[in-house]
Design an enzyme around this catalytic site. Structure first.
Site, short mmCIF file in Angstrom:
data_model
loop_
_atom_site.label_atom_id
_atom_site.label_comp_id
_atom_site.label_asym_id
_atom_site.label_seq_id
_atom_site.Cartn_x
_atom_site.Cartn_y
_atom_site.Cartn_z
N THR A 98 0.83 -1.20 0.00
CA THR A 98 0.00 0.00 0.00
C THR A 98 0.87 1.26 0.00
OG1 THR A 98 -1.42 1.32 1.45
CG2 THR A 98 -0.14 -0.38 2.52
N ASP A 99 0.32 2.34 -0.54
CA ASP A 99 1.04 3.62 -0.49
C ASP A 99 1.13 4.15 0.95
OD1 ASP A 99 -1.61 4.38 -0.11
OD2 ASP A 99 -1.58 5.99 -1.58
N GLU A 100 0.34 3.55 1.86
CA GLU A 100 0.34 4.06 3.23
C GLU A 100 1.68 3.80 3.93
OE1 GLU A 100 -3.32 3.55 5.42
OE2 GLU A 100 -4.44 3.28 3.56
N TYR A 139 -1.58 -0.28 11.15
CA TYR A 139 -1.78 -0.93 9.85
C TYR A 139 -0.61 -0.66 8.92
CZ TYR A 139 -3.30 -1.43 5.00
OH TYR A 139 -3.35 -1.74 3.64
N LYS A 190 2.28 -3.20 7.42
CA LYS A 190 2.47 -3.41 5.97
C LYS A 190 3.91 -3.06 5.58
CE LYS A 190 -0.08 -4.52 3.13
NZ LYS A 190 -0.51 -5.83 2.61
#
Ligand code: NAD
Length: 349
Positions: free
Chosen positions: A133-135, A158, A162
């Site tokens: 994810t870009d997060e 989260y 990741k």
């Protein structure tokens, strides 16, 4: 192509399973634990297809995962299984560490043993594709975009879990030579998304006449990618992407949350007018999410230039299709909404 897809009963995973079986003609084994977020109704469209197989299993169960890989003999593993909801990670981080970190480790160990056991010709073709994810890049201010070389700066359980799983995948490549690639996508939207996530949450609360909660003043910006465009990009990268490489996935669809919510209200006002008045009346500003990332924006030029991918849906067409899908598919979301999650606030602190 024989592909194991982990998390194939979730939102993006089920879109990938349907696309891989129906459009790409792959043989697929879907490995999913069926947590609150997974539902086999999302893959009902392929359930009777002889190319589709399902195993209910936790990716953290090493012996079971190893046996499944050895039995299925995949050319490809696409890893999506994860705890994925930021708000739940704030309330209960342990499950995020267990699945996203330890589960990914267990899968990597099993994939490595399998890959090392293959004859040279098949070894050369095998890949593990990690869906990230870009997060993991953290939060942007008003300027700039995330590229593949942006630094890791996760800010919630989260995104930290990741980011940790990305590091493990990269370590298995550099240390053991396991052929991997990583793709990092911006926020997805589309059919079959669990109603805890922003867009379905807004649509369903509106239809039920409940307040539509907007965190803070709704100024946070997300960059939206239609899920069917995402799974096409996965299909391309999994086969043609360079081993060891990372690809950012996004479609240049930055929107403030409040503008997105207003857009959904406009569409619903047209398609399912409420006799009590416009859906805009339900918009309610609530306390912000702790550590709420301000802005995400993705530069996907590597994906476009190297692999020739283009998004088919723009934001307006994608959001219209999404609202129409929820209006037409109550059979899918109603039982989930009534059984597992009724729309309560999560992740306050
Ligand atoms: P989701 O929550 O809808 O689905 C996750 C699936 O994983 C569910 O079917 C669940 O049952 C399964 N699962 C959870 N724990 C498991 C375990 N221990 N073993 C086996 N299966 C397990 O998630 P999603 O939105 O479809 O996201 C899929 C992947 O894509 C995740 O890795 C997520 O980090 C990543 N991602 C999501 C987005 C997004 O906007 N949704 C954006 C970028 C990346």
């Amino acid at each position: 192509m024989r592909a194991i897809i982990t998390g194939g009963a979730g939102f993006i995973g089920s879109a990938l399973v349907r696309f891989a079986v129906q459009k790409l003609g792959w043989d697929v084994l879907n490995i999913d634990k069926l947590t609150y977020a997974g539902d086999l109704s999302s893959v009902q469209a392929v359930a009777g297809n002889p190319s589709y197989h399902f195993l209910q299993a936790d990716i953290g169960d090493g012996p079971l995962v190893s046996d499944a890989i050895a039995g299925f003999q995949p050319d490809l593993i696409v890893h999506l299984a994860a705890e994925s909801h930021v708000d739940r990670g704030i309330d209960r981080p342990a499950e995020f560490i267990r699945t996203n970190l330890l589960g990914t480790y267990t899968l990597l160990a099993a994939a490595r043993s399998y890959w090392e056991s293959l004859p040279a010709e098949r070894r050369a073709c095998f890949r593990l594709h990690h869906v990230s994810t870009d997060e993991v890049y953290g939060s942007l201010d008003h300027e700039g975009v995330f590229s593949e070389t942006s630094s890791y700066a996760p800010r919630n359980p989260y995104s930290a879990s990741k980011a940790g799983s990305d590091h493990l995948v990269q370590a298995w490549y550099h240390t053991y030579g396991l052929p991997i690639l990583i793709t990092r996508s911006s926020n997805n939207f589309g059919p079959y998304q669990h109603s805890e996530k922003l867009i379905p949450h807004v649509i369903l609360n509106a239809l039920e006449g409940k307040p539509i909660p907007v965190y803070g003043r709704g100024e946070n910006i997300r960059d939206w990618l239609y899920v069917e465009d995402h799974v096409k990009a996965i299909g391309l990268a999994a086969v043609r992407g360079r081993i060891g490489q990372t690809y950012n996935f996004g479609a240049r669809n930055e929107r403030k949350n409040i503008d997105l919510v207003r857009k959904i209200c406009d569409i619903l006002d047209r398609k399912r007018p409420d006799p009590q008045g416009t859906y805009h009346r339900l918009i309610t500003f609530v306390a912000d999410r702790p550590g709420h990332d301000k802005r995400y924006a993705i530069d996907a030029s590597r994906l476009e230039n190297e692999l020739g991918w283009r998004a088919r849906e723009n934001f307006d067409s994608g959001i219209r299709r999404t609202v129409e899908w929820y209006l037409a598919n109550e059979w899918w979301w109603k039982p989930i909404r009534e059984g597992k999650y009724a729309g309560e606030r999560l992740g306050r602190s």
